[in-house]
Design a protein around this motif. Structure first.
Motif, PDB file in Angstrom:
ATOM      1  N   HIS A 210      33.062  15.477  14.125  1.00 42.28           N
ATOM      2  CA  HIS A 210      33.919  14.585  14.940  1.00 42.28           C
ATOM      3  C   HIS A 210      34.755  13.780  13.963  1.00 42.28           C
ATOM      4  CE1 HIS A 210      32.041  15.192  18.939  1.00 42.28           C
ATOM      5  NE2 HIS A 210      31.135  15.764  18.157  1.00 42.28           N
ATOM      6  N   ILE A 211      36.047  14.081  13.947  1.00 44.28           N
ATOM      7  CA  ILE A 211      36.899  13.678  12.824  1.00 44.28           C
ATOM      8  C   ILE A 211      37.822  12.515  13.159  1.00 44.28           C
ATOM      9  CG2 ILE A 211      38.687  14.507  11.223  1.00 44.28           C
ATOM     10  CD1 ILE A 211      36.085  16.029  10.893  1.00 44.28           C
ATOM     11  N   LEU A 212      37.888  11.582  12.205  1.00 41.78           N
ATOM     12  CA  LEU A 212      38.964  10.590  12.198  1.00 41.78           C
ATOM     13  C   LEU A 212      39.934  10.992  11.089  1.00 41.78           C
ATOM     14  CD1 LEU A 212      40.277   7.887  13.000  1.00 41.78           C
ATOM     15  CD2 LEU A 212      38.768   6.763  11.339  1.00 41.78           C
ATOM     16  N   ILE A 213      41.189  11.226  11.448  1.00 47.81           N
ATOM     17  CA  ILE A 213      42.232  11.525  10.461  1.00 47.81           C
ATOM     18  C   ILE A 213      42.786  10.196   9.942  1.00 47.81           C
ATOM     19  CG2 ILE A 213      44.563  12.470  10.144  1.00 47.81           C
ATOM     20  CD1 ILE A 213      43.907  14.542  12.319  1.00 47.81           C
ATOM     21  N   ILE A 214      42.899  10.082   8.629  1.00 48.53           N
ATOM     22  CA  ILE A 214      43.483   8.871   8.025  1.00 48.53           C
ATOM     23  C   ILE A 214      44.621   9.293   7.098  1.00 48.53           C
ATOM     24  CG2 ILE A 214      43.054   7.023   6.324  1.00 48.53           C
ATOM     25  CD1 ILE A 214      41.720   6.262   8.870  1.00 48.53           C
ATOM     26  N   ASP A 215      45.747   8.581   7.178  1.00 52.74           N
ATOM     27  CA  ASP A 215      46.806   8.813   6.179  1.00 52.74           C
ATOM     28  C   ASP A 215      47.575   7.518   5.935  1.00 52.74           C
ATOM     29  OD1 ASP A 215      48.141  10.254   4.245  1.00 52.74           O
ATOM     30  OD2 ASP A 215      49.293  11.490   5.627  1.00 52.74           O
ATOM     31  N   ASP A 216      48.324   7.511   4.849  1.00 51.84           N
ATOM     32  CA  ASP A 216      49.070   6.289   4.483  1.00 51.84           C
ATOM     33  C   ASP A 216      50.288   6.091   5.375  1.00 51.84           C
ATOM     34  OD1 ASP A 216      50.370   8.517   3.347  1.00 51.84           O
ATOM     35  OD2 ASP A 216      50.980   7.449   1.535  1.00 51.84           O
ATOM     36  N   PHE A 217      51.066   7.157   5.595  1.00 46.08           N
ATOM     37  CA  PHE A 217      52.308   7.061   6.374  1.00 46.08           C
ATOM     38  C   PHE A 217      52.318   8.099   7.475  1.00 46.08           C
ATOM     39  CE2 PHE A 217      54.062   4.664   2.853  1.00 46.08           C
ATOM     40  CZ  PHE A 217      55.089   3.928   3.434  1.00 46.08           C
ATOM     41  N   LEU A 218      52.986   7.756   8.575  1.00 44.21           N
ATOM     42  CA  LEU A 218      53.311   8.749   9.600  1.00 44.21           C
ATOM     43  C   LEU A 218      54.825   8.699   9.791  1.00 44.21           C
ATOM     44  CD1 LEU A 218      52.551  10.735  11.890  1.00 44.21           C
ATOM     45  CD2 LEU A 218      52.111   8.762  13.346  1.00 44.21           C
ATOM     46  N   ALA A 219      55.478   9.840   9.574  1.00 47.67           N
ATOM     47  CA  ALA A 219      56.936   9.901   9.735  1.00 47.67           C
ATOM     48  C   ALA A 219      57.254  10.942  10.809  1.00 47.67           C
ATOM     49  CB  ALA A 219      57.594  10.217   8.392  1.00 47.67           C
TER      50      ALA A 219
ATOM     51  N   ILE B 148      41.657  21.267  11.601  1.00 47.96           N
ATOM     52  CA  ILE B 148      40.498  20.830  12.403  1.00 47.96           C
ATOM     53  C   ILE B 148      40.295  21.789  13.576  1.00 47.96           C
ATOM     54  CG2 ILE B 148      39.616  18.985  13.889  1.00 47.96           C
ATOM     55  CD1 ILE B 148      41.215  17.012  12.036  1.00 47.96           C
ATOM     56  N   GLU B 149      41.387  22.208  14.183  1.00 48.55           N
ATOM     57  CA  GLU B 149      41.278  23.154  15.304  1.00 48.55           C
ATOM     58  C   GLU B 149      40.720  24.497  14.848  1.00 48.55           C
ATOM     59  OE1 GLU B 149      45.154  22.989  17.067  1.00 48.55           O
ATOM     60  OE2 GLU B 149      44.585  21.299  18.377  1.00 48.55           O
ATOM     61  N   HIS B 150      41.160  24.984  13.675  1.00 48.45           N
ATOM     62  CA  HIS B 150      40.594  26.239  13.135  1.00 48.45           C
ATOM     63  C   HIS B 150      39.091  26.109  12.971  1.00 48.45           C
ATOM     64  CE1 HIS B 150      44.453  27.774  10.892  1.00 48.45           C
ATOM     65  NE2 HIS B 150      44.552  27.831  12.195  1.00 48.45           N
ATOM     66  N   ALA B 151      38.673  24.933  12.556  1.00 49.93           N
ATOM     67  CA  ALA B 151      37.247  24.714  12.282  1.00 49.93           C
ATOM     68  C   ALA B 151      36.440  24.527  13.563  1.00 49.93           C
ATOM     69  CB  ALA B 151      37.085  23.493  11.376  1.00 49.93           C
ATOM     70  N   GLY B 152      37.135  24.313  14.668  1.00 50.49           N
ATOM     71  CA  GLY B 152      36.434  24.074  15.930  1.00 50.49           C
ATOM     72  C   GLY B 152      35.844  22.674  16.014  1.00 50.49           C
ATOM     73  N   ALA B 153      36.299  21.776  15.150  1.00 49.08           N
ATOM     74  CA  ALA B 153      35.802  20.401  15.166  1.00 49.08           C
ATOM     75  C   ALA B 153      36.591  19.583  16.197  1.00 49.08           C
ATOM     76  CB  ALA B 153      35.949  19.786  13.776  1.00 49.08           C
ATOM     77  N   THR B 154      36.100  18.364  16.451  1.00 46.55           N
ATOM     78  CA  THR B 154      36.723  17.494  17.458  1.00 46.55           C
ATOM     79  C   THR B 154      37.528  16.402  16.769  1.00 46.55           C
ATOM     80  OG1 THR B 154      34.790  17.872  18.842  1.00 46.55           O
ATOM     81  CG2 THR B 154      36.213  16.011  19.461  1.00 46.55           C
TER      82      THR B 154
END
Ligand code: 5GP
Length: 192
Positions: free
Chosen positions: A119-128, A140-146
């Motif tokens: 169960h993943i939280l994505i973190i990044d510095d910027f979103l453009a 994450i989708e390839h891995a079948g994770a949430t």
């Protein structure tokens, strides 16, 4: 998040091509006290989510992700940028176009470190434009994770990435959202 907005006003440099330079506290020198405050805030915003892993992308996301991870008490996995990709079935991969470097990277994550139980939280510095985050979503989708959520330090709200991700139903939490920035006057305004 007020302290982050203040810091951007104080130390951010608006460059041509819609680029904000924040090398003095985020992208080169890192202000760990500030990162700690960001970690606390992400923990508050995603408190109800069963997050067991943080995923980010090298290199600028790693420092923030590590500090944030201490508040969730979970490991960090970072997607690696690679040019010579060896697709031997050991890795999940995706292509990401870099906003700042204007080139396409293959990014990979080992199958060992991501799977359907995560169960993943994505973190990044910027979103453009959202290329980096969308590449991570694909992995994450390839891995079948949430995907439990997306936590961003600075979102450039004048670009389309955040809007599209929210329309897809993801919980996107950006600690500072820029509304507009002017490379001639250096003026930066925030969205609240
Ligand atoms: P996107 O993939 O959403 O178009 O862009 C996000 C990625 O590009 C982030 O991982 C970040 O490293 C980089 N980036 C995009 N815009 C900026 C910017 O204005 N300043 C900095 N320092 N990095 C940016």
């Amino acid at each position: 998040m007020e302290i982050l907005e203040k810091r951007i006003q104080q130390d951010g440099l608006v460059k041509k091509g819609n680029v904000l330079k924040v090398d003095n506290f985020l992208n080169h020198q890192m202000d760990i006290q500030l990162f700690n405050e960001m970690g606390k805030e992400f923990k508050r915003l995603f408190a109800d989510k069963p997050i067991n892993k943080i995923l980010t992308i090298e290199s600028s996301g790693i420092g923030i992700a590590c500090v944030v991870a201490q508040y969730f008490d979970v490991p960090v996995v970072f997607a690696k940028k690679t040019q010579s990709i060896n697709l031997d079935g050991e890795v999940y991969s995706s292509k990401i176009e870099s906003f700042t470097h204007k080139r396409v990277y293959d990014v990979i994550v080992s199958r060992k470190y991501l799977g359907p139980e995560d169960h993943i939280l994505i973190i990044d510095d910027f979103l453009a434009n959202g290329c980096a985050v969308n590449g991570l979503i694909e992995i994450i989708e390839h891995a079948g994770a949430t995907i439990e959520g997306i936590g961003i330090a600075i979102e450039k709200g004048q670009q389309i990435g955040g809007k599209l991700l929210r329309e897809k139903g993801y919980q996107v939490e950006s600690l500072a959202i820029i509304d507009a920035m002017d490379d001639e006057t250096g003026e930066i305004t925030f969205r609240h």
